[in-house]
Design an enzyme around this catalytic site. Structure first.
Site, short mmCIF file in Angstrom:
data_model
loop_
_atom_site.label_atom_id
_atom_site.label_comp_id
_atom_site.label_asym_id
_atom_site.label_seq_id
_atom_site.Cartn_x
_atom_site.Cartn_y
_atom_site.Cartn_z
N GLU A 75 -49.38 22.69 26.13
CA GLU A 75 -50.22 22.74 24.94
C GLU A 75 -50.43 24.18 24.47
OE1 GLU A 75 -51.88 19.35 27.56
OE2 GLU A 75 -50.82 21.24 27.86
N CYS A 112 -55.68 19.87 30.09
CA CYS A 112 -56.57 20.43 31.11
C CYS A 112 -57.72 21.17 30.42
CB CYS A 112 -55.79 21.37 32.03
SG CYS A 112 -55.32 22.95 31.29
#
Length: 160
Positions: A75, A112
């Site tokens: 990401e 995360c």
């Protein structure tokens, strides 16, 4: 003492076939990126695909390093690449897919904590939320309307 209640919502799709055409294309790009991840240590590959307002799709995947924690999540690779290559275009959607060479990942894998904070920085910067879709290798897909659904007590520059 004051108690507050935090509510969040997401849509859950049974699998990739249930997505809109645009979302399927983006998720398939995330899967493509996942398949190019460099994950020799964790054996856990993640791919990310960002759709920008100029219709460009920017890919990222996790990049590991023997000197933990020197690697980087998919990401953040994608969002920093988008910001570097297309700094004046807003992000509309992010798709994430994860798999393991050890076991079948059959439940959605969200970003995360570090990625949630990094992604929120860009949502805050562009003053517009972006949709997030995430899945494992197979099975259900979760879709949220904003990073705030995943990070309700977010931290941004307004605190500094």
């Amino acid at each position: 003492m004051k108690k507050i209640e935090i509510k969040t919502s997401a849509t859950v799709y049974k699998d990739i076939s249930a997505l809109s055409t645009e979302d399927k294309i983006l998720m398939n790009k995330a899967i493509e990126a996942r398949n190019n991840a460099y994950a020799p240590y964790s054996k856990f590959s993640v791919g990310a695909a960002l759709l920008l307002e100029n219709n460009k799709i920017v890919l990222g995947n996790n990049q590991e390093n023997a000197a933990y924690p020197s690697g980087m999540c998919a990401e953040r690779v994608a969002i920093w690449k988008a910001s570097s290559e297309y700094p004046n275009f807003k992000i509309l959607k992010l798709a994430i897919s994860a798999s393991s060479s050890v076991t079948k990942v059959n439940k959605p894998v969200g970003p995360c904590g570090a990625c949630r904070q990094s992604l929120y920085e860009y949502e805050f910067k562009q003053n517009q939320p972006f949709k997030i879709l995430f899945m494992g290798e197979v099975g259900e897909i979760v879709k949220t309307e904003s990073l705030k659904a995943l990070l309700p007590f977010s931290f941004d520059s307004s605190y500094l």
